[in-house]
Design a protein around this motif. Sequence first.
Motif, mmCIF file in Angstrom:
data_model
loop_
_atom_site.group_PDB
_atom_site.id
_atom_site.type_symbol
_atom_site.label_atom_id
_atom_site.label_comp_id
_atom_site.label_asym_id
_atom_site.label_seq_id
_atom_site.Cartn_x
_atom_site.Cartn_y
_atom_site.Cartn_z
ATOM 1 N N GLY A 195 0.813 -1.210 0.000
ATOM 2 C CA GLY A 195 0.000 0.000 0.000
ATOM 3 C C GLY A 195 0.846 1.258 0.000
ATOM 4 N N MET A 196 1.920 1.264 0.789
ATOM 5 C CA MET A 196 2.806 2.429 0.830
ATOM 6 C C MET A 196 3.480 2.643 -0.516
ATOM 7 S SD MET A 196 3.653 4.814 2.822
ATOM 8 C CE MET A 196 4.847 6.141 2.857
ATOM 9 N N GLY A 197 3.897 1.549 -1.146
ATOM 10 C CA GLY A 197 4.504 1.666 -2.467
ATOM 11 C C GLY A 197 3.551 2.252 -3.491
ATOM 12 N N LEU A 198 2.279 1.847 -3.432
ATOM 13 C CA LEU A 198 1.281 2.379 -4.358
ATOM 14 C C LEU A 198 1.029 3.860 -4.116
ATOM 15 C CD1 LEU A 198 -1.279 -0.584 -4.407
ATOM 16 C CD2 LEU A 198 0.304 0.086 -6.228
ATOM 17 N N LEU A 199 1.011 4.285 -2.848
ATOM 18 C CA LEU A 199 0.817 5.698 -2.537
ATOM 19 C C LEU A 199 1.977 6.545 -3.061
ATOM 20 C CD1 LEU A 199 -0.600 5.618 1.118
ATOM 21 C CD2 LEU A 199 -1.849 6.007 -1.013
ATOM 22 N N ILE A 200 3.207 6.057 -2.873
ATOM 23 C CA ILE A 200 4.371 6.792 -3.372
ATOM 24 C C ILE A 200 4.341 6.863 -4.889
ATOM 25 C CG2 ILE A 200 6.887 6.758 -3.532
ATOM 26 C CD1 ILE A 200 6.933 5.493 -0.751
ATOM 27 N N ALA A 201 3.967 5.735 -5.535
ATOM 28 C CA ALA A 201 3.878 5.727 -6.995
ATOM 29 C C ALA A 201 2.817 6.694 -7.490
ATOM 30 C CB ALA A 201 3.576 4.308 -7.480
ATOM 31 N N ALA A 202 1.679 6.757 -6.799
ATOM 32 C CA ALA A 202 0.616 7.680 -7.194
ATOM 33 C C ALA A 202 1.080 9.123 -7.067
ATOM 34 C CB ALA A 202 -0.622 7.438 -6.337
ATOM 35 N N LYS A 203 1.786 9.452 -5.984
ATOM 36 C CA LYS A 203 2.284 10.821 -5.813
ATOM 37 C C LYS A 203 3.289 11.174 -6.907
ATOM 38 C CE LYS A 203 4.653 13.981 -2.706
ATOM 39 N NZ LYS A 203 5.462 14.509 -3.827
ATOM 40 N N ASN A 204 4.191 10.256 -7.210
ATOM 41 C CA ASN A 204 5.190 10.521 -8.246
ATOM 42 C C ASN A 204 4.527 10.714 -9.614
ATOM 43 O OD1 ASN A 204 7.233 10.311 -6.365
ATOM 44 N ND2 ASN A 204 7.683 8.174 -6.829
ATOM 45 N N THR A 205 3.472 9.951 -9.883
ATOM 46 C CA THR A 205 2.754 10.090 -11.146
ATOM 47 C C THR A 205 2.077 11.453 -11.239
ATOM 48 O OG1 THR A 205 2.361 7.703 -11.245
ATOM 49 C CG2 THR A 205 0.960 9.101 -12.611
ATOM 50 N N ILE A 206 1.438 11.871 -10.151
ATOM 51 C CA ILE A 206 0.791 13.182 -10.128
ATOM 52 C C ILE A 206 1.817 14.291 -10.317
ATOM 53 C CG2 ILE A 206 -0.484 14.810 -8.681
ATOM 54 C CD1 ILE A 206 -1.865 12.379 -7.404
ATOM 55 N N ASP A 207 2.962 14.192 -9.638
ATOM 56 C CA ASP A 207 4.009 15.208 -9.785
ATOM 57 C C ASP A 207 4.528 15.265 -11.217
ATOM 58 O OD1 ASP A 207 3.887 16.048 -7.168
ATOM 59 O OD2 ASP A 207 5.454 14.693 -6.467
ATOM 60 N N ALA A 208 4.695 14.089 -11.835
ATOM 61 C CA ALA A 208 5.186 14.061 -13.213
ATOM 62 C C ALA A 208 4.186 14.706 -14.170
ATOM 63 C CB ALA A 208 5.465 12.618 -13.631
ATOM 64 N N ASN A 209 2.912 14.443 -13.975
ATOM 65 C CA ASN A 209 1.879 15.044 -14.831
ATOM 66 C C ASN A 209 1.820 16.555 -14.644
ATOM 67 O OD1 ASN A 209 1.122 12.573 -15.930
ATOM 68 N ND2 ASN A 209 -0.427 12.194 -14.353
ATOM 69 N N LEU A 210 1.946 17.006 -13.392
ATOM 70 C CA LEU A 210 1.955 18.444 -13.143
ATOM 71 C C LEU A 210 3.162 19.118 -13.789
ATOM 72 C CD1 LEU A 210 0.850 18.554 -9.382
ATOM 73 C CD2 LEU A 210 -0.516 19.158 -11.380
ATOM 74 N N ALA A 211 4.311 18.439 -13.745
ATOM 75 C CA ALA A 211 5.518 19.003 -14.358
ATOM 76 C C ALA A 211 5.358 19.114 -15.874
ATOM 77 C CB ALA A 211 6.729 18.134 -14.017
ATOM 78 N N LYS A 212 4.718 18.127 -16.500
ATOM 79 C CA LYS A 212 4.496 18.180 -17.949
ATOM 80 C C LYS A 212 3.574 19.336 -18.328
ATOM 81 C CE LYS A 212 5.187 13.248 -18.881
ATOM 82 N NZ LYS A 212 4.554 11.985 -19.332
ATOM 83 N N ARG A 213 2.571 19.587 -17.480
ATOM 84 C CA ARG A 213 1.649 20.685 -17.773
ATOM 85 C C ARG A 213 2.326 22.040 -17.617
ATOM 86 N NH1 ARG A 213 -3.959 18.781 -14.701
ATOM 87 N NH2 ARG A 213 -4.292 16.878 -15.953
ATOM 88 N N ARG A 214 3.300 22.134 -16.724
ATOM 89 C CA ARG A 214 3.974 23.412 -16.510
ATOM 90 C C ARG A 214 4.955 23.737 -17.636
ATOM 91 N NH1 ARG A 214 5.081 21.334 -11.136
ATOM 92 N NH2 ARG A 214 3.433 21.943 -9.672
ATOM 93 N N GLN A 215 5.500 22.718 -18.291
ATOM 94 C CA GLN A 215 6.531 22.956 -19.304
ATOM 95 C C GLN A 215 6.066 23.860 -20.445
ATOM 96 O OE1 GLN A 215 7.981 19.119 -20.518
ATOM 97 N NE2 GLN A 215 9.258 18.870 -18.695
ATOM 98 N N PRO A 216 4.882 23.627 -21.066
ATOM 99 C CA PRO A 216 4.452 24.549 -22.139
ATOM 100 C C PRO A 216 4.294 25.982 -21.669
ATOM 101 C CG PRO A 216 3.185 22.519 -22.193
ATOM 102 C CD PRO A 216 3.967 22.495 -20.933
#
Length: 230
Positions: A195-216
Amino acid sequence: MNDYQDLTWQGLWKNNPALVQLLGLCPLLAVTATLINGLGLGLATTLVLIGSNITVSAVRHWVRNEIRIPVFVMIIAAFVTVIQLLMNAFTYQLYLALGIFIPLIVTNCAIIGRAEAFASKNAMLPAAYDGLVMGLGFTLVLMLLGGIREILGAGTLLSGADRLFGSIAHDWKFTLFATEQPFLLAILPPGAFLGMGLLIAAKNTIDANLAKRRQPAQQQVTRARVTAES
């Protein structure tokens, strides 16, 4: 105001003690079989964080660098003892459920880390707020992991709420689905790791998506600056 907003963002998300710093994993994985257990330990940790941060900030000018770590540990231990005695007096069943992990709050690196990195260098009000948001960030992860494990393992939510909130919470338990045998993988420690691994993976995925949106947007700002300068 911007400083407090940054502290909030750091404590709840960007620098979350559990999801980013990976501190306090021992109690995090051990006691989160239910949401209430996670909430109880999270509140205790938050109170210790606030109290120790305030005290460390208040005495920071009188503590020599050579002895600051032992002094900080003694301050934290004093607040943990107070919280432990209060839980023993008013939430005895929850105190028994959390067991050794209440006194082990003293060894939580998140607490000594905030005392050293922030409280010893800032005034009492910012130090208290830093302890609050860091504690809330840790508590939210405890509750989320505990809720997920409780639902998957037993099909319930808020089981044992009366141990924390008293007799008024006897009817707070939700049964989402009935099961004759609990799902042991979710209840036992391996389920906590997964469960902890899934939570960390979910946070990293959200951060990566936010970073992609900021780039343009950042590229557009850069182009506009280059155009204006030229």
